[in-house]
Design an enzyme around this catalytic site. Sequence first.
Site, PDB file in Angstrom:
ATOM      1  N   LYS A  15      -7.774  22.016  38.216  1.00 61.44           N
ATOM      2  CA  LYS A  15      -6.525  21.527  38.619  1.00 61.44           C
ATOM      3  C   LYS A  15      -6.574  21.930  40.110  1.00 61.44           C
ATOM      4  O   LYS A  15      -7.089  21.626  41.194  1.00 61.44           O
ATOM      5  CB  LYS A  15      -5.100  20.527  38.332  1.00 61.44           C
ATOM      6  CG  LYS A  15      -5.230  20.151  36.918  1.00 61.44           C
ATOM      7  CD  LYS A  15      -4.050  19.989  36.079  1.00 61.44           C
ATOM      8  CE  LYS A  15      -3.625  21.124  35.805  1.00 61.44           C
ATOM      9  NZ  LYS A  15      -3.706  22.306  35.081  1.00 61.44           N
ATOM     10  N   GLU A  96       0.912  21.904  41.459  1.00 61.86           N
ATOM     11  CA  GLU A  96       1.922  21.849  40.049  1.00 61.86           C
ATOM     12  C   GLU A  96       2.636  21.518  40.358  1.00 61.86           C
ATOM     13  O   GLU A  96       4.152  21.830  40.562  1.00 61.86           O
ATOM     14  CB  GLU A  96       2.219  24.047  40.229  1.00 61.86           C
ATOM     15  CG  GLU A  96       1.172  24.974  39.828  1.00 61.86           C
ATOM     16  CD  GLU A  96       0.592  24.638  38.527  1.00 61.86           C
ATOM     17  OE1 GLU A  96       1.518  24.050  37.472  1.00 61.86           O
ATOM     18  OE2 GLU A  96      -0.618  25.381  38.187  1.00 61.86           O
TER      19      GLU A  96
END
Length: 207
Positions: A15, A96
Amino acid sequence: MAKLYFKFGAMGSSKTAQALMTKFNYEEKGKRVLLIKPATDNRDDRVDEHGNVCTIVRSRIGLYAEAVAVSPEDDVRKLYLTRHEESPLDVLICDECQFLTGGQVDQMKELADLDDVPVLCFGLRADFQTKLFPGSKRLFEIADSITEIKSVCRCGRKATVNARFDDSGVIITEGDQVCIGGNDRYEGVCYKCYREMIRNQGRKMIR
């Protein structure tokens, strides 16, 4: 019309690497990007020679970039617009994003809808108990585009669960929702393997 994007995946699905590559791609086209991440995740922060804390977004494959830390009390839309007044910006990228508050996700949605700023969020869907994080929950509710970044479990199935382990390699099923860590603490696994690990709880798992 700009959109609010949510790109989610399990631990180890790259990610952060995708967030940093997206930043690079925008900048290669002459766009100016504000990269942010919740202050909760401070594992890669460093202190410079003047004693100032530098917030770093770092991927497992070695890509990294400086970012702006966002506290739960910060208004993300106001932060972006203030920075835009100081130096023009075109895009907001958040890594995040699961650690954001629901209100901050609403602020990013307003930034996309009212200010026509593309907002791209990268993060986890759920915690080690398979429960949604606050930021992720709100993104599922209001994001304009939702994409799963797929990765595989050790067994070959799609990884969907972020299993947490103690220092001995035993799976943890209780505790605080937030416990910052990387490959030393978490592993993306499928739900079947996750349940098998819990059934074998008390025995050290070979990771």
